[in-house]
Design a protein around this motif. Structure first.
Motif, PDB file in Angstrom:
ATOM      1  N   ALA A  25      29.068  48.086  29.470  1.00  0.00           N
ATOM      2  CA  ALA A  25      29.295  46.779  30.092  1.00  0.00           C
ATOM      3  C   ALA A  25      30.470  46.064  29.424  1.00  0.00           C
ATOM      4  O   ALA A  25      31.321  45.469  30.099  1.00  0.00           O
ATOM      5  N   LEU A  26      30.512  46.117  28.098  1.00  0.00           N
ATOM      6  CA  LEU A  26      31.617  45.489  27.378  1.00  0.00           C
ATOM      7  C   LEU A  26      32.949  46.151  27.725  1.00  0.00           C
ATOM      8  O   LEU A  26      33.954  45.479  27.972  1.00  0.00           O
ATOM      9  N   ASP A  27      32.976  47.472  27.742  1.00  0.00           N
ATOM     10  CA  ASP A  27      34.196  48.208  28.056  1.00  0.00           C
ATOM     11  C   ASP A  27      34.674  47.881  29.471  1.00  0.00           C
ATOM     12  O   ASP A  27      35.862  47.609  29.695  1.00  0.00           O
ATOM     13  N   ALA A  28      33.770  47.915  30.439  1.00  0.00           N
ATOM     14  CA  ALA A  28      34.153  47.675  31.830  1.00  0.00           C
ATOM     15  C   ALA A  28      34.813  46.318  32.001  1.00  0.00           C
ATOM     16  O   ALA A  28      35.780  46.166  32.761  1.00  0.00           O
ATOM     17  N   VAL A  29      34.328  45.316  31.299  1.00  0.00           N
ATOM     18  CA  VAL A  29      34.839  43.957  31.448  1.00  0.00           C
ATOM     19  C   VAL A  29      36.073  43.726  30.581  1.00  0.00           C
ATOM     20  O   VAL A  29      37.085  43.192  31.033  1.00  0.00           O
ATOM     21  N   PHE A  30      36.017  44.124  29.323  1.00  0.00           N
ATOM     22  CA  PHE A  30      37.097  43.798  28.389  1.00  0.00           C
ATOM     23  C   PHE A  30      38.343  44.648  28.588  1.00  0.00           C
ATOM     24  O   PHE A  30      39.434  44.259  28.160  1.00  0.00           O
ATOM     25  N   SER A  31      38.233  45.806  29.223  1.00  0.00           N
ATOM     26  CA  SER A  31      39.394  46.680  29.357  1.00  0.00           C
ATOM     27  C   SER A  31      40.356  46.230  30.449  1.00  0.00           C
ATOM     28  O   SER A  31      41.526  46.609  30.443  1.00  0.00           O
ATOM     29  N   ILE A  32      39.898  45.418  31.388  1.00  0.00           N
ATOM     30  CA  ILE A  32      40.774  44.960  32.461  1.00  0.00           C
ATOM     31  C   ILE A  32      41.684  43.861  31.930  1.00  0.00           C
ATOM     32  O   ILE A  32      41.233  42.853  31.405  1.00  0.00           O
ATOM     33  N   GLY A  33      42.998  44.075  32.038  1.00  0.00           N
ATOM     34  CA  GLY A  33      43.955  43.086  31.576  1.00  0.00           C
ATOM     35  C   GLY A  33      44.089  43.027  30.074  1.00  0.00           C
ATOM     36  O   GLY A  33      44.466  41.996  29.523  1.00  0.00           O
ATOM     37  N   ALA A  34      43.788  44.120  29.388  1.00  0.00           N
ATOM     38  CA  ALA A  34      43.915  44.152  27.931  1.00  0.00           C
ATOM     39  C   ALA A  34      44.336  45.541  27.501  1.00  0.00           C
ATOM     40  O   ALA A  34      44.145  46.519  28.232  1.00  0.00           O
ATOM     41  N   THR A  99      38.456  36.548  31.666  1.00  0.00           N
ATOM     42  CA  THR A  99      38.630  37.490  32.765  1.00  0.00           C
ATOM     43  C   THR A  99      40.006  37.340  33.412  1.00  0.00           C
ATOM     44  O   THR A  99      40.497  38.270  34.036  1.00  0.00           O
ATOM     45  N   SER A 100      40.603  36.192  33.265  1.00  0.00           N
ATOM     46  CA  SER A 100      41.993  35.978  33.645  1.00  0.00           C
ATOM     47  C   SER A 100      42.605  35.080  32.588  1.00  0.00           C
ATOM     48  O   SER A 100      41.949  34.128  32.132  1.00  0.00           O
ATOM     49  N   PRO A 101      43.850  35.359  32.145  1.00  0.00           N
ATOM     50  CA  PRO A 101      44.479  34.492  31.152  1.00  0.00           C
ATOM     51  C   PRO A 101      44.751  33.100  31.694  1.00  0.00           C
ATOM     52  O   PRO A 101      45.088  32.200  30.950  1.00  0.00           O
ATOM     53  N   ARG A 102      44.593  32.943  33.003  1.00  0.00           N
ATOM     54  CA  ARG A 102      44.839  31.651  33.632  1.00  0.00           C
ATOM     55  C   ARG A 102      43.551  31.108  34.212  1.00  0.00           C
ATOM     56  O   ARG A 102      43.321  31.145  35.417  1.00  0.00           O
ATOM     57  N   GLY A 103      42.620  30.672  33.332  1.00  0.00           N
ATOM     58  CA  GLY A 103      41.451  29.940  33.781  1.00  0.00           C
ATOM     59  C   GLY A 103      40.217  30.747  34.072  1.00  0.00           C
ATOM     60  O   GLY A 103      39.254  30.216  34.657  1.00  0.00           O
ATOM     61  N   GLY A 104      40.163  32.030  33.695  1.00  0.00           N
ATOM     62  CA  GLY A 104      38.961  32.815  33.908  1.00  0.00           C
ATOM     63  C   GLY A 104      37.856  32.437  32.931  1.00  0.00           C
ATOM     64  O   GLY A 104      38.045  31.641  32.013  1.00  0.00           O
ATOM     65  N   ASP A 247      47.052  42.641  41.107  1.00  0.00           N
ATOM     66  CA  ASP A 247      45.895  43.075  41.885  1.00  0.00           C
ATOM     67  C   ASP A 247      44.608  42.981  41.074  1.00  0.00           C
ATOM     68  O   ASP A 247      43.595  42.446  41.540  1.00  0.00           O
ATOM     69  N   GLU A 248      44.632  43.499  39.846  1.00  0.00           N
ATOM     70  CA  GLU A 248      43.404  43.684  39.079  1.00  0.00           C
ATOM     71  C   GLU A 248      43.049  42.492  38.197  1.00  0.00           C
ATOM     72  O   GLU A 248      41.871  42.214  37.973  1.00  0.00           O
ATOM     73  N   VAL A 249      44.044  41.806  37.657  1.00  0.00           N
ATOM     74  CA  VAL A 249      43.777  40.694  36.745  1.00  0.00           C
ATOM     75  C   VAL A 249      43.829  39.361  37.475  1.00  0.00           C
ATOM     76  O   VAL A 249      42.916  38.544  37.379  1.00  0.00           O
ATOM     77  N   LEU A 250      44.912  39.140  38.216  1.00  0.00           N
ATOM     78  CA  LEU A 250      45.042  37.872  38.936  1.00  0.00           C
ATOM     79  C   LEU A 250      44.260  37.873  40.246  1.00  0.00           C
ATOM     80  O   LEU A 250      43.972  36.803  40.780  1.00  0.00           O
ATOM     81  N   ASP A 251      43.923  39.058  40.759  1.00  0.00           N
ATOM     82  CA  ASP A 251      43.186  39.193  42.016  1.00  0.00           C
ATOM     83  C   ASP A 251      43.911  38.457  43.144  1.00  0.00           C
ATOM     84  O   ASP A 251      43.328  37.680  43.886  1.00  0.00           O
TER      85      ASP A 251
END
Length: 545
Positions: A25-34, A99-104, A247-251
């Motif tokens: 769970a940690l990997d799935a979430v933290f690996s996106i945009g990092a 989850t996003s560097p801009r307000g996630g 696509d993946e980080v800013l959606d």
């Protein structure tokens, strides 16, 4: 047909996997945009805090998985509740990424929500996953809930990656990537059961596991992006990388081209002008922190008042532009002045203790500390429209006043406009360049950086009026680590003139130095994930998958 298509995929054997669902769970979430190395460290910090074996080698899973040593997922949820999400992120994971560097939301919150949803569906350990995947109604409900967790992205990248992490070597959960690949090969949509059986059969023919083929399909689909025929190979790679970030980080959906393109009216690396009622400028998607957005909104009118040029589409929508990168760097560093001084000291070799001010007659041209898009009054200096992407007025520990000027490059090249030597006779002489040396620099494509060096030297001496001369300067090009052309231009300018110190700063080095400082660490990691291409060791295919 499918076997032939699969032969074109890159099959990588699975070597290790996470020993507990909490780490998945940690990997799935933290690996996106990092960068994946930071994700691994985050997972390992939780494992250490919970006294868990983090990784198991393939073939040795039974040492942990399926034994009393395997952590129930509800224990992870309980650990989060006891600590609280803020404290858990700061003190246990030591990673406050969002989850996003801009307000996630905090990624720790998203990971805990993932775990809660799985626990609610009866999934506590690896052994519980196959029954969930086999139950179509229950799986549909779980996936709908998981998609609601902030940061999933319209393409289900994070969700698909989660199933990959949770799967065993013989089981796959056909996600959008698998269905898209099979649909392109076969020409029709398959059911999940058909897709699962077909992937297993093709994997057997290829001599790999279903998981390995699934992973190869996933990577193939994720990294395949729209192509513009005129792009160089370098630009193509970075455009695709920015498209994945969009696509993946800013959606966000793809945006229209700023200028008409021969092969595309929309461009993978372009943000939409408006999405869900918000404009790119209002939302600030193209910048890397709230501090950078606030700074940019305040700075742009000042630049315009000083007759500077800020192309709004380039700044707010063009993800390949170096201008938003420059504003992102300055905005965040200004918010953390002590750390900024330490970073600039290490890079420049000067012991810098404070930011300074260059008056420039006190008008819109004033340089207050570190600024993006700064140029002194042109009539006082070289008389052209030259300026600096970044400039910093500083004080050294011995009292010297220091100016650092920085040209920022990403995929953009130096301007091809040749410097007209006859127009800069006095300025060229001041840095010790004769006609022959100047001609060599111009021929090598160094005109833009040479103009920057001439302007830097003019500011050092106080311009035509000799007002506010400085004690030291450094003219820098900050660019991609692999930009050998820009690096060679800096080296050539350094060899042809020795009056103005010049330097090449690689963006990766810059960010690594910034990451040493707690207040900049997460920001530096996010900027690195966006602007630095992952290498083989740092790709989204690490020990957890």
């Amino acid at each position: 047909m499918v076997t032939d298509a699969a032969s074109q995929l890159i099959i990588r054997p699975r070597t290790r996997r996470w020993a507990h669902l909490s780490l998945c769970a940690l990997d799935a979430v933290f690996s996106i945009g990092a960068r994946y190395t930071s994700t691994v460290r985050t997972c390992e910090r939780y494992a250490a805090a919970a006294k868990l074996t983090a990784l198991v080698d393939v073939g040795c899973e039974a040492e942990v998985i399926g034994t009393d040593a395997e952590q129930p997922l509800s224990v992870f949820v309980g650990d989060m509740i006891v600590s609280g999400p803020e404290s858990f992120a700061a003190n246990v994971l030591r990673n406050r990424q969002r989850t996003s560097p801009r307000g996630g939301v905090l990624k720790s919150v998203a990971a805990a929500r993932y775990a809660e949803i799985l626990v609610g569906a009866g999934v506590e350990r690896y052994a519980d996953v196959p029954s969930l995947v086999a139950d179509e109604l229950r799986l549909t409900s779980v996936e709908a809930q998981l998609r609601e967790v902030p940061g999933n992205g319209a393409s289900d990248i994070r969700l698909g990656y989660l199933w990959m992490l949770l799967g065993d070597d013989t089981m796959i959960k056909p996600d959008r990537m698998v269905h898209r690949w099979l649909g392109e090969v076969i020409g029709r949509r398959l059911s999940d059961a058909e897709a699962r059986d077909l992937v297993a059969a093709v994997a057997a023919e290829r001599g790999c596991t279903a998981w390995e083929l699934d992973h190869a399909i996933w990577e193939n689909q994720r990294f395949r992006r729209p192509v513009i025929g005129s792009d160089t190979a370098t630009v193509r790679r970075h455009r695709a990388h920015q498209g994945r970030w969009r696509d993946e980080v800013l959606d966000l959906p793809v945006g229209e081209a700023i200028r008409p393109q021969v092969t595309a009216s929309i461009v993978d690396s372009m943000l939409p002008a408006v999405h869900d009622g918000a404009s790119a400028a209002d939302a600030g998607w193209n910048l890397m922190s709230e501090a950078a957005v606030a700074y940019t909104r305040a700075r742009v009118p000042v630049v315009q008042a000083a007759e500077g040029v800020v192309e709004t589409d380039r700044l707010w929508r063009n993800m390949l532009s170096s201008q938003p990168l420059a504003f992102s760097l300055v905005g965040e560093l200004r918010a953390h002045p002590d750390a900024a001084l330490a970073v600039l000291s290490e890079l420049s070799g000067h012991d810098l203790v404070a930011f300074d001010h260059i008056g420039a007659n006190g008008g819109a041209w004033a340089l207050d500390g570190m600024q993006a898009e700064w140029a002194p009054p042109r009539h006082e200096h070289t008389g052209d429209r030259s300026g600096f992407d970044i400039a910093a007025a500083l004080r050294a520990s011995d009292g010297r006043r220091v100016l650092i000027t920085i040209e920022v490059k990403y995929t953009d090249r130096f301007s091809t406009k040749a410097l007209e030597a006859e127009r800069y006779v006095e300025a060229l002489s001041a840095v010790g360049l004769d006609t022959a040396a100047t001609a060599q620099l111009v021929k090598a494509g160094a005109s833009q950086f040479l103009r920057s060096v001439l302007l830097t030297n003019s500011v050092l001496h106080g311009g035509r009026s000799g007002v506010e001369p400085l004690d030291a300067v450094l003219a820098v090009v900050l660019g991609r680590d692999d930009d050998s052309t820009a690096r060679e231009i800096v080296e050539l300018v350094a060899a042809k003139q020795t009056v103005v110190p010049v330097a090449w700063w690689a963006l990766g080095t810059f960010l690594n130095i910034a990451s040493k400082h707690d207040e900049l660490a997460e920001w530096a990691d996010a900027v690195g994930a966006r602007y630095l291409l992952p290498n083989a060791q740092d790709a989204l295919a690490g020990p957890g998958v």
